[in-house]
Design an enzyme around this catalytic site. Structure first.
Site, short mmCIF file in Angstrom:
data_model
loop_
_atom_site.label_atom_id
_atom_site.label_comp_id
_atom_site.label_asym_id
_atom_site.label_seq_id
_atom_site.Cartn_x
_atom_site.Cartn_y
_atom_site.Cartn_z
N SER A 85 -10.13 0.09 2.97
CA SER A 85 -10.03 0.05 5.13
C SER A 85 -8.91 1.17 4.96
CB SER A 85 -8.45 -1.26 4.36
OG SER A 85 -8.28 -2.42 4.23
N GLU A 116 -3.84 3.48 6.35
CA GLU A 116 -4.15 3.50 4.97
C GLU A 116 -4.01 5.11 4.64
OE1 GLU A 116 -5.04 -0.29 3.65
OE2 GLU A 116 -5.28 0.02 1.78
N ARG A 155 0.68 -0.79 -0.10
CA ARG A 155 -0.41 -0.13 0.08
C ARG A 155 0.70 1.31 0.02
NH1 ARG A 155 -2.16 -3.05 -0.89
NH2 ARG A 155 -3.67 -4.97 -0.57
#
Ligand code: FAD
Length: 311
Positions: A219, A289, A170
């Protein structure tokens, strides 16, 4: 005045442009200016001529963004139609950065190219996938990327391989000012029916496990090494926790959702409260995130981040 300092463009340039109506969370203040370039040359010329003290922020589908209530200073760039084209030749799928991941997966399906199915479950654009190294079901963007094209703040074009981009979980190390405009992605030949079956499985799995129809940012926290954020959040008793109309989803407790009237401040406050409770319970610092961008609303900027009632 900002408008007097903006270079001429062929695309569209809107002052004081609202962002909340199309943001995934449906929150956030306006952009001082919103630029939708006509093509790569328009984007490059604009960046080269834009005074260096004016900040530039690029957004995609905003499916990984929390735009704060005070909005975004300077110029927000959103690539659209002209950057959403796709083509396939010799097993290579070329997609503009504004192309939705789902469209890329469907184009790959039609071309009988396997390996890009994971993109069908990610609601962002290729630009966001490149920046976030988006991934799901054991595959990441870096696994299928041949090269990406980006334009820097001076308007110079760069061609980058995944190694040059330093892609990992990520995250990419590509300089923050690079705006991706296109990507070449690889697939392997397979039967259309088998690719389709895998995409249907992904759709069913998402439907069953994620609040995909909610106003959310996906998320919220990246998984720490060897751990699952949702398990840490659950163990800290945060499933269903609320601040105002912001909630840690009861369906998937690493998803923050706006139940209707939440502000960006409510959502960020709840996220920080969850981080605090997880740290107390497990000693682990969760890393956001979701990217939080922009300024707090002026009336909130003097308040501490964690305040108000956490129900
Ligand atoms: C319901 C839901 C499910 C999700 N599931 C997943 C999942 O399974 N896996 C996963 O990885 N993510 C998932 N996400 C998060 C999100 O979809 C991805 O991170 C996606 O790649 C973000 O793309 P975007 O176009 O929406 O980018 P944005 O959210 O608009 O931006 C994200 C970041 O990318 C940058 N960016 C966007 N476009 C460009 C560009 N052209 N050039 C340079 N930088 C750019 C922005 O500046 C920002 O830093 C999910 C989100 C939602 C809402």
């Amino acid at each position: 005045m900002l408008q007097d300092r903006l270079p001429p463009v062929r695309g569209s340039l809107t002052l004081n442009a609202p962002l909340a109506p199309f943001s995934w969370f449906r929150v956030g203040g306006p952009a001082d200016a919103l630029f939708r370039p006509a093509d790569s040359d328009d984007l490059a010329a604009f960046l080269a001529a834009l005074p260096t003290d004016i900040p530039v922020t690029v957004i995609g589908a905003t499916s990984n963004l929390l735009i704060r209530d005070g909005g975004i200073r300077g110029v927000v760039i959103r690539l659209s139609g002209p950057f959403a084209k796709t083509s396939v030749a010799d097993g290579v799928l070329t997609a503009g950065a504004a192309c939705p991941d789902m469209t890329v997966a469907q184009v790959a399906l039609q071309a009988g190219l396997a390996g890009l199915e994971f993109l069908s479950g990610i609601p962002g654009t290729i630009g966001g996938a490149l920046r976030m190294n988006a991934g799901a079901y054991g595959r990441e963007t870096k696994d299928v990327l041949i090269e990406a094209t980006a334009i820097d703040r001076q308007g110079k074009t760069h061609i980058l391989t995944p190694d040059q981009m330093g892609m990992r979980y990520r995250h990419t190390d590509t300089p923050a000012d690079f705006i991706f405009t296109a990507a070449q992605l690889s697939g392997t030949p397979d039967h259309v029916s088998e690719i389709k079956a895998r995409m249907e499985k992904i759709a069913a799995s998402r439907e069953a496990s994620q609040p995909i129809r909610s106003r959310t940012g996906g998320s919220t926290f990246a998984n720490p090494d060897g751990q699952k954020s949702w398990q840490l959040i659950d163990a800290a008793g945060c499933r269903g926790l609320r601040v105002g109309d912001a909630e840690m989803s009861t369906m998937h407790c690493n998803f923050l959702i706006n139940r209707g009237a939440a502000t960006a401040h409510d959502i960020e406050t709840l996220g920080e409260e969850v981080r605090r409770r997880v740290k107390d319970q497990s000693g682990i610092d969760l890393r956001w995130e979701i990217k939080r961008i922009g300024d707090p609303a002026p009336s909130l900027s003097s308040l501490p981040l964690i305040e108000g009632s956490v129900l």
